[in-house]
Design a protein around this motif. Structure first.
Motif, short mmCIF file in Angstrom:
data_model
loop_
_atom_site.label_atom_id
_atom_site.label_comp_id
_atom_site.label_asym_id
_atom_site.label_seq_id
_atom_site.Cartn_x
_atom_site.Cartn_y
_atom_site.Cartn_z
N LEU A 18 0.84 -1.19 0.00
CA LEU A 18 0.00 0.00 0.00
C LEU A 18 0.88 1.24 0.00
O LEU A 18 1.82 1.35 0.79
N TYR A 19 0.59 2.16 -0.90
CA TYR A 19 1.35 3.41 -0.98
C TYR A 19 0.40 4.58 -0.72
O TYR A 19 -0.65 4.69 -1.36
N CYS A 20 0.74 5.42 0.26
CA CYS A 20 -0.13 6.55 0.63
C CYS A 20 0.61 7.87 0.47
O CYS A 20 1.83 7.94 0.72
N MET A 21 -0.12 8.89 0.07
CA MET A 21 0.46 10.22 -0.11
C MET A 21 -0.62 11.27 0.16
O MET A 21 -1.81 10.94 0.26
N PRO A 22 -0.24 12.54 0.28
CA PRO A 22 -1.26 13.58 0.51
C PRO A 22 -2.19 13.70 -0.68
O PRO A 22 -1.78 13.55 -1.83
N ALA A 23 -3.46 13.94 -0.39
CA ALA A 23 -4.42 14.23 -1.45
C ALA A 23 -4.56 15.74 -1.54
O ALA A 23 -4.47 16.44 -0.54
N SER A 24 -4.71 16.27 -2.75
CA SER A 24 -4.91 17.70 -2.92
C SER A 24 -6.33 18.03 -2.49
O SER A 24 -7.29 17.45 -3.00
N LEU A 25 -6.45 18.91 -1.54
CA LEU A 25 -7.75 19.10 -0.88
C LEU A 25 -8.22 20.54 -0.83
O LEU A 25 -7.46 21.48 -0.97
N ALA A 26 -9.51 20.64 -0.53
CA ALA A 26 -10.10 21.94 -0.25
C ALA A 26 -10.41 22.02 1.25
O ALA A 26 -11.21 22.83 1.67
N LEU A 60 11.36 15.09 4.86
CA LEU A 60 10.49 14.33 3.97
C LEU A 60 9.03 14.48 4.36
O LEU A 60 8.66 14.49 5.54
N MET A 61 8.18 14.59 3.33
CA MET A 61 6.73 14.62 3.52
C MET A 61 6.17 13.22 3.24
O MET A 61 6.84 12.36 2.65
N LEU A 62 4.94 13.01 3.67
CA LEU A 62 4.28 11.72 3.46
C LEU A 62 4.38 11.29 2.00
O LEU A 62 4.05 12.05 1.09
N GLY A 63 4.86 10.07 1.76
CA GLY A 63 4.97 9.54 0.40
C GLY A 63 6.33 9.76 -0.23
O GLY A 63 6.63 9.14 -1.26
N ASN A 64 7.17 10.61 0.38
CA ASN A 64 8.50 10.85 -0.18
C ASN A 64 9.43 9.67 0.08
O ASN A 64 9.42 9.06 1.15
N VAL A 65 10.26 9.35 -0.92
CA VAL A 65 11.25 8.28 -0.80
C VAL A 65 12.57 8.80 -1.38
O VAL A 65 12.59 9.38 -2.48
N VAL A 90 17.78 3.38 1.41
CA VAL A 90 16.46 3.90 1.08
C VAL A 90 15.80 4.47 2.34
O VAL A 90 15.73 3.79 3.38
N THR A 91 15.35 5.70 2.25
CA THR A 91 14.64 6.35 3.36
C THR A 91 13.26 6.75 2.85
O THR A 91 13.13 7.34 1.78
N SER A 92 12.23 6.41 3.63
CA SER A 92 10.87 6.75 3.19
C SER A 92 10.04 7.30 4.34
O SER A 92 10.26 6.95 5.50
N CYS A 93 9.10 8.16 3.98
CA CYS A 93 8.14 8.73 4.93
C CYS A 93 6.79 8.09 4.63
O CYS A 93 6.20 8.36 3.58
N SER A 94 6.33 7.22 5.52
CA SER A 94 5.13 6.42 5.25
C SER A 94 3.98 6.81 6.17
O SER A 94 4.17 7.41 7.23
N TYR A 95 2.78 6.43 5.75
CA TYR A 95 1.56 6.71 6.50
C TYR A 95 1.31 5.62 7.53
O TYR A 95 1.38 4.43 7.19
N GLY A 96 1.02 6.04 8.77
CA GLY A 96 0.82 5.06 9.85
C GLY A 96 -0.57 5.04 10.44
O GLY A 96 -0.78 4.45 11.50
N GLY A 97 -1.54 5.66 9.76
CA GLY A 97 -2.92 5.62 10.24
C GLY A 97 -3.42 6.96 10.74
O GLY A 97 -2.65 7.91 10.91
#
Length: 427
Positions: A265-273, A286-291, A302-309
């Protein structure tokens, strides 16, 4: 003696009439349950008429944006919720699957009756045979349904859609199950090929003794998926995303995808209003989803910023580092399609399931503005399916009903002539 023969022949023929002309009931896969857990599931649905995205979402009481992303439809189009989808388009509808009276069902869908509605027309026409008129009546004991063919306009009905969880697992791999109504042209082997599974697996999941299926049967089809590893205290614990599609979570702030052929599963920011909490990993830029990847003599760092819930209204991120033999390529994303305006070429075939092969983009999908409506979908994991087949009324189209009537008439006429011939001989 002659009288005895005259009496037994009609009984013999009546037996055959009952055998050949008795209606066969459609089968549906049922999963018994004994807990209050809810899982993510899908129903396969063919539009009965042209409908706006928001109207389809309303029919199933789901978030329109989640509906679009489940089918990898680009949500960045202006006013996408009011886009008109064409009649006969096949969609995968995301639904929560609960345990109701010891059986897995989706109890979140409701419907308000309109002029000329009947239980039969709601079941067969509007919900495409996913449920029967008797099941709707049984699920609404407090509604005034003394006559199923006469309903008060505006009556709110609970629509218990069929669904299965099977621990979100198929052969010990993550999976989401889709309830699928068999079409006249379907074969079990064709369905297996279309949804990248095996004939044996479909037979096991649906407890079929043979590959024979018929129109109106409701099958549970396992779709490969990516599973989250969020902690149990996260509100989106157990999030599963079908291969080749997207899901929104964290109050529409995070968009997760399951790339082609992937189990990660790969998660990243969604563009939002809407405003979202910080999505930057602590102690890093690093921001969420950056590798990031850096080649060295020992391998690739390899360094990654992942979503944890999503926990207590906050987006949890975690920073991980690892040494890998080679540097990873660009993240693959499911291809987004424009909101459909026409049905694909194969009118009677559902849209293809998420594919696990083919040419896919390796760059981030187009930025999307996500309207703030509804809620994301989330849910739990584990082992493998054991289901049971049960009767449920399926609906036939007008053409099929006509064909069935003609077939019945032919059988009656043939048997009548046989009866007349045998009777004349016995006399």
């Amino acid at each position: 003696m002659a009288n005895k023969n005259r009496f037994t022949i009609p009984i013999f023929l009546l037996y055959f009439l009952a055998t050949f002309l008795s209606p066969t009931t459609s089968k549906s896969t049922i999963e018994p349950c004994s807990n209050s857990d809810t899982c993510s599931a899908l129903v396969g649905y063919t539009l009965y008429t042209d409908l706006k995205v928001s109207e389809v979402a309303s029919l199933f009481s789901v978030d329109p944006i989640s509906l679009l992303l489940s089918n990898s439809i680009d949500i960045s189009y202006p006013d996408v919720e009011n886009h008109i989808l064409p009649s006969q388009l096949f969609l995968k509808i995301p639904i929560p699957c609960s345990c109701v009276d010891g059986i897995r069902k989706s109890s979140s869908t409701s419907y308000k009756t309109r002029p000329s509605d009947t239980l039969a027309s709601i079941a067969a026409g509007i919900y495409g045979g996913l449920i029967s008129a008797d099941q709707i009546k049984e699920a609404n004991p407090d509604a005034d349904i003394s006559d199923p063919s006469v309903l008060n306009v505006g009556t709110k009905l609970n629509i218990p859609l069929p669904c299965t969880c099977f621990n979100n697992s198929d052969n010990n791999l993550p999976a989401i199950y889709m309830s699928y109504v068999v079409k006249p042209v379907d074969t079990l082997s064709g369905i297996a090929a279309r949804y990248v599974t095996t004939l044996t697996d479909l037979m096991n999941v649906n407890q079929l003794g043979s590959p024979a299926i018929k129109e109106g049967d409701i099958l549970a089809i396992p779709l490969s998926a990516c599973a989250s590893k969020f902690p149990t205290y996260a509100s989106d614990y157990g999030l599963f995303v079908p291969n080749g599609s997207y899901a929104l979570t964290a109050s529409h702030c995070v968009q997760c995808s399951c790339g082609p052929g992937s189990r990660d599963l790969y998660c990243m920011p969604a563009s939002l209003a809407v405003s979202c909490s910080s999505m930057q990993c602590r102690n890093s830029n690093l921001m969420l989803g950056n590798v990031t990847a850096q080649q060295s003599s020992a391998g690739c760092n390899v360094t990654s910023c992942s979503y944890g819930g999503f926990v207590n209204g906050s987006i949890v991120t975690w920073l991980s580092t690892s040494l890998q033999p080679r540097c990873p390529g660009s993240q693959q994303f499911p291809p987004l399609i424009a909101p459909p305006t026409v049905v694909p070429d194969l009118l009677f075939s559902p849209a293809p399931s998420p594919s696990e092969s083919g040419g896919f983009p390796t760059t981030n999908p187009k930025s999307s503005v996500v309207p703030s409506s509804g809620a994301g979908i989330g849910i739990p994991p584990a082992n493998g399916p054991t289901g049971s087949a049960s009767g449920s009324s399926g609906a036939s189209s007008g053409t099929c009903a006509l064909t069935n009537n003609l077939s019945s008439f032919s059988v009656v006429l043939t048997l009548g002539l046989v009866f007349k011939f045998i009777l004349s001989i016995s006399l």
